[in-house]
Design a protein around this motif. Structure first.
Motif, short mmCIF file in Angstrom:
data_model
loop_
_atom_site.label_atom_id
_atom_site.label_comp_id
_atom_site.label_asym_id
_atom_site.label_seq_id
_atom_site.Cartn_x
_atom_site.Cartn_y
_atom_site.Cartn_z
N ASP A 1 -45.78 40.86 15.19
CA ASP A 1 -46.04 39.65 14.39
C ASP A 1 -45.44 39.77 13.00
O ASP A 1 -45.15 40.85 12.51
CB ASP A 1 -47.55 39.41 14.31
CG ASP A 1 -48.06 38.78 15.60
OD1 ASP A 1 -47.21 38.30 16.39
OD2 ASP A 1 -49.29 38.79 15.82
N ASN B 1 -40.86 36.81 19.80
CA ASN B 1 -41.71 36.28 18.71
C ASN B 1 -41.54 34.77 18.61
O ASN B 1 -40.43 34.27 18.44
CB ASN B 1 -41.29 36.97 17.40
CG ASN B 1 -42.18 36.56 16.25
OD1 ASN B 1 -42.46 35.38 16.06
ND2 ASN B 1 -42.63 37.53 15.48
N ARG B 2 -42.66 34.04 18.68
CA ARG B 2 -42.59 32.56 18.71
C ARG B 2 -42.47 31.93 17.33
O ARG B 2 -42.58 30.71 17.20
CB ARG B 2 -43.77 32.00 19.49
CG ARG B 2 -43.67 32.29 20.96
CD ARG B 2 -44.80 31.73 21.78
NE ARG B 2 -44.64 32.14 23.16
CZ ARG B 2 -44.90 33.35 23.63
NH1 ARG B 2 -45.36 34.29 22.81
NH2 ARG B 2 -44.72 33.65 24.90
N GLU B 3 -42.33 32.76 16.29
CA GLU B 3 -42.05 32.20 14.97
C GLU B 3 -40.60 32.44 14.57
O GLU B 3 -40.20 32.14 13.46
CB GLU B 3 -42.99 32.81 13.94
CG GLU B 3 -44.43 32.44 14.20
CD GLU B 3 -45.24 32.41 12.93
OE1 GLU B 3 -45.32 31.33 12.33
OE2 GLU B 3 -45.75 33.48 12.54
N TRP C 1 -46.05 28.41 15.31
CA TRP C 1 -45.32 28.73 16.53
C TRP C 1 -44.02 27.93 16.65
O TRP C 1 -43.59 27.58 17.73
CB TRP C 1 -46.17 28.51 17.78
CG TRP C 1 -47.20 29.58 18.00
CD1 TRP C 1 -47.73 30.39 17.04
CD2 TRP C 1 -47.80 29.96 19.24
NE1 TRP C 1 -48.64 31.25 17.62
CE2 TRP C 1 -48.71 31.01 18.96
CE3 TRP C 1 -47.67 29.53 20.55
CZ2 TRP C 1 -49.47 31.61 19.94
CZ3 TRP C 1 -48.44 30.13 21.54
CH2 TRP C 1 -49.33 31.16 21.24
#
Ligand code: GLU
Ligand code: MG
Length: 438
Positions: free
Chosen positions: A369, A306-308, A295
């Protein structure tokens, strides 16, 4: 908790503050009665070459001679009051100037001011920003549970004390949250102009550390408190607006609902990210954090919620028909507390400006994702170590041109000295060193 004697609470000093290449706040104090908006104190150019480990690195372009001054920016003057057992102090950020008052070539606050001025003047826009900080309480022993009320309440009364001190000092704290990693918390602040946001980032770290200390507890903002715990990031939210705050980043017809202007700005941020990694992830352990499934930032890409993602298109709140247009903004998720906030913010702006000047095509927006073994396997990677990151920085003439040559040389020497000093230590030992510094 320390003894809080009323006599301790006198307000005598104004601290004139700057921040060095390794994101430590430094400066000198004068008596409040001597402070005027024109105040300045002497400063040493070689201070730029003090790394996180606390010594002036050899071979830098600044030696034992030369003088500059820390010149108060009175608009940043604030009072830190209410830390138990400590005197209240006035606190003022400064720009580093030559003795004739002209800007010093390697002042990091001026670096941000200049980048911002260029963005505003060239494109007739304004910008908002806010820095989110995660930190870990060291040596906490109670059993933690992610995001829990139990974690939240065990931080009392430190959390209430801290939040109110931040509020009184004008930092506009927004949210205090128990985070995912063990004994990790996060503090967010309301958006402001980017210079104020970066100033507040520095103040928040020192105030938080000192409030915890007043309660006999230690925190660290280090990107990885121990090699086993989750990372702590410094996420920079930024918004692009017209001169008078008009919404210019929203376009419902385009990918991610991001306007052409904002997409070009973000394309610049993505393009220059590999060469800028040494700036935003400047510690040897920063690279334990920047990896998939963490993350933080898996690759240099722009992602919808999106946390990536390195640049995340933040969600909008459309409850009760709220207008998304003024809300659209972005979150730069790669940075950590080793980065000087003025330099970090300035580099995001410089990279965005380059994206606009080079008229870059918008980058692909990742929705959903990541599938790094499949459709996303070609997303650009970030360097995987500080050594590699420094090489990419050194080899990139565009990024180098944003700084004075002396700043570049000093930065490279400081960072390579840091790598030398830490070589031979395990990651755990390196984490411990940095947890004491940040
Ligand atoms: N702790 C994560 C980081 O290292 C971020 C988690 C989150 O707030 O999304 O950046
Ligand atoms: Mg967080």
């Amino acid at each position: 908790m320390k003894n809080t004697d009323a006599a301790d609470q006198k307000n005598i000093f104004t601290f004139l503050a700057t921040c060095d290449i390794s994101a430590r706040t430094k400066g000198r104090a004068i008596h409040n009665k001597d402070f005027t908006p024109d105040s300045s104190v002497g400063w040493v150019p070689a201070n730029l070459g003090i790394g996180p480990l606390g010594h002036i690195v050899g071979g830098i372009p600044y030696g034992s001679s030369g003088d500059v001054r820390l010149k108060a920016d009175a608009s940043s003057l604030t009072t830190i009051s209410g830390i138990p057992g400590q005197s209240d102090i006035n606190y003022c950020f400064t720009d580093i100037v030559n003795t004739d008052g002209s800007p010093w070539e390697s002042c990091s606050r001026t670096f941000l001011k200049n980048a911002l001025k260029e963005l505003e003047e060239t494109h007739d826009v304004s910008m908002t920003a806010s820095f989110e900080h995660e930190f870990v309480e060291r040596a906490a022993s109670r059993h933690p549970h992610p995001f829990s009320f139990s974690n939240f309440i065990t931080a009392e009364p430190i959390s209430s004390t801290l939040f109110q001190i931040l509020e009184n000092a004008g930092l506009e704290p927004e949210c205090w949250l128990p985070e995912y990693a063990e004994h990790q918390y996060e503090l967010t602040m309301k958006p402001s102009d980017p210079l104020t946001a970066a100033d507040r980032a520095l103040l928040l770290r020192d105030i938080t550390t000192n409030v915890y200390r007043a309660f006999d507890s230690e925190v660290t903002f280090s990107p990885v408190a121990t090699a086993e715990t989750g990372g702590s990031g410094v996420h920079v939210h930024y918004g692009l607006y017209g001169r008078n705050g008009e919404a210019i980043s929203f376009d419902p017809e385009r990918p991610g609902r991001v306007s052409d202007f904002a997409a070009k700005f973000n394309a610049g941020v993505i393009k220059y990210a590999p060469a800028l990694t040494a700036i935003f992830a400047p510690l040897t352990i920063s690279y334990l954090r920047l990896k998939p499934d963490n993350w933080s930032t898996a690759r240099a890409f722009c992602g919808l919620q999106n946390r990536e993602a390195l640049v995340r298109i933040c969600p909008t709140n459309e409850i009760n028909g709220k207008d998304p247009a003024p809300q659209v903004h972005f979150e730069f998720r790669g940075a950590d507390a080793g980065a000087n906030p003025w330099i970090l913010m300035g580099c995001i702006i410089r990279a965005g400006l380059a994206g606009l000047e080079e008229d870059l095509d918008p980058v692909q927006i990742v929705e959903g994702d990541l599938d790094l073994d499949g459709i996303h396997k070609n997303l650009p990677e970030l360097p995987s170590s500080l050594e590699k990151a420094l090489e990419l920085f050194e080899e990139n003439p565009t990024v180098r041109s944003w700084f004075s040559e002396a700043w570049v040389e000093t930065f490279l020497k400081v960072k390579r000295d840091e790598i030398d000093q830490l070589t031979g230590k395990s990651f755990d030992e390196q984490c411990e060193v940095y947890a004491d510094v940040y």
